[in-house]
Design an enzyme around this catalytic site. Structure first.
Site, mmCIF file in Angstrom:
data_model
loop_
_atom_site.group_PDB
_atom_site.id
_atom_site.type_symbol
_atom_site.label_atom_id
_atom_site.label_comp_id
_atom_site.label_asym_id
_atom_site.label_seq_id
_atom_site.Cartn_x
_atom_site.Cartn_y
_atom_site.Cartn_z
ATOM 1 N N ASP A 13 0.853 -1.190 0.000
ATOM 2 C CA ASP A 13 0.000 0.000 0.000
ATOM 3 C C ASP A 13 0.891 1.243 0.000
ATOM 4 O O ASP A 13 1.767 1.388 0.867
ATOM 5 C CB ASP A 13 -0.897 -0.024 1.242
ATOM 6 C CG ASP A 13 -1.924 1.102 1.254
ATOM 7 O OD1 ASP A 13 -2.084 1.759 0.211
ATOM 8 O OD2 ASP A 13 -2.546 1.313 2.300
ATOM 9 N N ASP A 115 -3.464 2.211 -5.752
ATOM 10 C CA ASP A 115 -2.274 2.306 -4.893
ATOM 11 C C ASP A 115 -2.095 1.079 -3.995
ATOM 12 O O ASP A 115 -1.297 1.101 -3.063
ATOM 13 C CB ASP A 115 -2.348 3.567 -4.035
ATOM 14 C CG ASP A 115 -3.543 3.576 -3.100
ATOM 15 O OD1 ASP A 115 -4.536 2.896 -3.408
ATOM 16 O OD2 ASP A 115 -3.498 4.268 -2.068
ATOM 17 N N GLU A 116 -2.823 -0.011 -4.272
ATOM 18 C CA GLU A 116 -2.726 -1.224 -3.469
ATOM 19 C C GLU A 116 -2.634 -2.452 -4.366
ATOM 20 O O GLU A 116 -3.326 -2.537 -5.377
ATOM 21 C CB GLU A 116 -3.956 -1.401 -2.578
ATOM 22 C CG GLU A 116 -4.159 -0.367 -1.505
ATOM 23 C CD GLU A 116 -5.433 -0.658 -0.720
ATOM 24 O OE1 GLU A 116 -5.425 -1.595 0.101
ATOM 25 O OE2 GLU A 116 -6.431 0.034 -0.967
#
Length: 401
Positions: A13, A115-116
């Protein structure tokens, strides 16, 4: 042959993704101020009165600013707040660059959000020491090449990997294996559990459930009575029960490569051979894990003047054998090396194909030999997966160990 099913999963993350990506981009363009080190947020257009906080710096967070609130109220909390408009084209590029790095470690990548990502890195091995090393390698490479930081959660199930990545931030690596949930998870407020929403927390509190441990020890039938199917799901999550797999898009993998920048320059062939052995073991293990063989092998050498030069060869028949690949790599090295100090060595396996070899005849001596060698390699892979990378060590590396 025994199959070990223990998984090794990362959840990665990006720390304050939109803000971090904007900050690194502005620093590259010559800005002197790092947005991550001041009171700053990424938000929409204040003039249109539709502006909300999309991401915030740690300093802005300490002022009480939260994601999703209006820029108007955020400015009331922090008068010197720096507001920057979002740039989604930039964010897509940063996300893509990050995932390209993931692809150097494993082809099994699930893009959970911009974003993960979840990574299945079981092919390395499942020892805790090896898992931490791989995680720190990924984190350091992202920092060095892309300029931003990530949190990495490590576990044997996806859910716990995601929970672990939410522990202390930024720029941290945390583990949360099933064997660790009682110590690391159960003391947390029940609202910290994944998929437990704000509206659910008061209802759980009314049942005297205040921590994740309270939920884990509760009567699952009673929870199902009050919350239907979500009751059992919450109970399972509190107990670390999650059988979901890392969902990745199948694609043609062009090659597998691995390189190492040496802490001290290598100046003799035998030392170079030891490093090449480690690189070949790593790449060939990954090759077998994805059930592929390679037709092409190449090596790269970087000298003390940071000049790279490479050499490759194409095999008559595809292979996934460690010793066959190592034999070719050594030959390429002998032909390529000019005798100068070496700063970096790299090995690449390309032109991949499936490992579905033809049925062999008991009278085909060469093929019987190959299958025996493949069986040995796979056994070594499984031993390392089960007991750690150092469970089986080549004799040439014993002195170094």
């Amino acid at each position: 042959m025994i199959k070990f099913k223990q998984k090794l999963i990362f959840h990665i993350d990006v720390n304050s993704a939109f803000l971090s990506w904007t900050a690194t981009d502005k620093l590259r363009q010559g800005d002197n101020v790092d947005l991550r080190k001041i009171a700053a947020v990424i938000g929409g257009d204040e003039k249109s009165r539709r502006g909300v906080v999309l991401a915030k710096s740690m300093i802005a967070k300490k002022s009480g600013i939260v994601t999703g609130e209006s820029l108007f109220t955020a400015r009331k909390k922090c008068s010197n707040l720096k507001v920057v408009s979002p740039n989604f084209r930039l964010y897509e590029k940063c996300s893509s660059d990050m995932r390209a790095i993931f692809g150097e470690y494993t082809p099994f990548v699930e893009n959970f959000s911009i974003d993960e990502s979840f990574l299945d890195v079981t092919s390395y091995n499942t020892s805790k020491e090896a898992a931490l090393k791989v995680a720190y390698d990924i984190s350091d490479e992202i920092k060095k090449k892309l300029g931003f930081t990530v949190n990495i959660g490590i576990s044997d199930v996806k859910l716990l990997a995601k929970m672990a990545s939410d522990f202390e931030k930024p720029d941290k690596v945390h583990t949360l294996y099933k064997s660790e949930i009682e110590k690391k998870l159960w003391y947390l407020p029940v609202g910290e559990l994944f998929m437990v929403g704000r509206r659910t927390v008061p209802r759980l509190n009314n049942l005297n459930i205040f921590t994740i441990g309270d939920l884990a020890r509760y009567d699952v039938k009673f929870l199902a009575y009050h919350f239907k199917s979500s009751g059992r799901m919450m109970w399972e999550y509190a107990n670390g029960i999650d059988n979901s797999e890392v969902r990745f898009h199948k694609r043609d993998l062009k090659g597998i490569n691995n390189s190492i920048t040496l802490s001290n320059d290598i100046k003799n062939k035998n030392e170079a051979y030891k490093v090449l052995l480690k690189l070949v073991e790593h790449t060939s293990t990954r090759l077998r894990h994805i059930k592929k063989c390679c037709y092409s092998i190449s090596i790269t050498i970087r000298n003390q003047e940071f000049i790279d030069y490479s050499k490759s060869t194409t095999l008559k028949s595809a292979t996934d054998l460690t010793q066959e690949i190592l034999k070719t790599v050594k030959k390429l090295f002998d032909e390529l090396w000019k005798g100068e100090p070496i700063r970096l060595l790299g090995v690449s396996l390309n032109n991949l194909c499936d490992d579905n070899f033809k049925q062999i005849s008991i009278f085909d001596v060469d093929n019987v030999y190959v299958e025996k060698k493949r069986a040995i390699d796979k056994t070594i892979d499984e031993l390392r997966i089960r007991y750690g990378e150092n469970a089986v060590i080549k004799s040439s590396l014993l002195k170094e160990k």
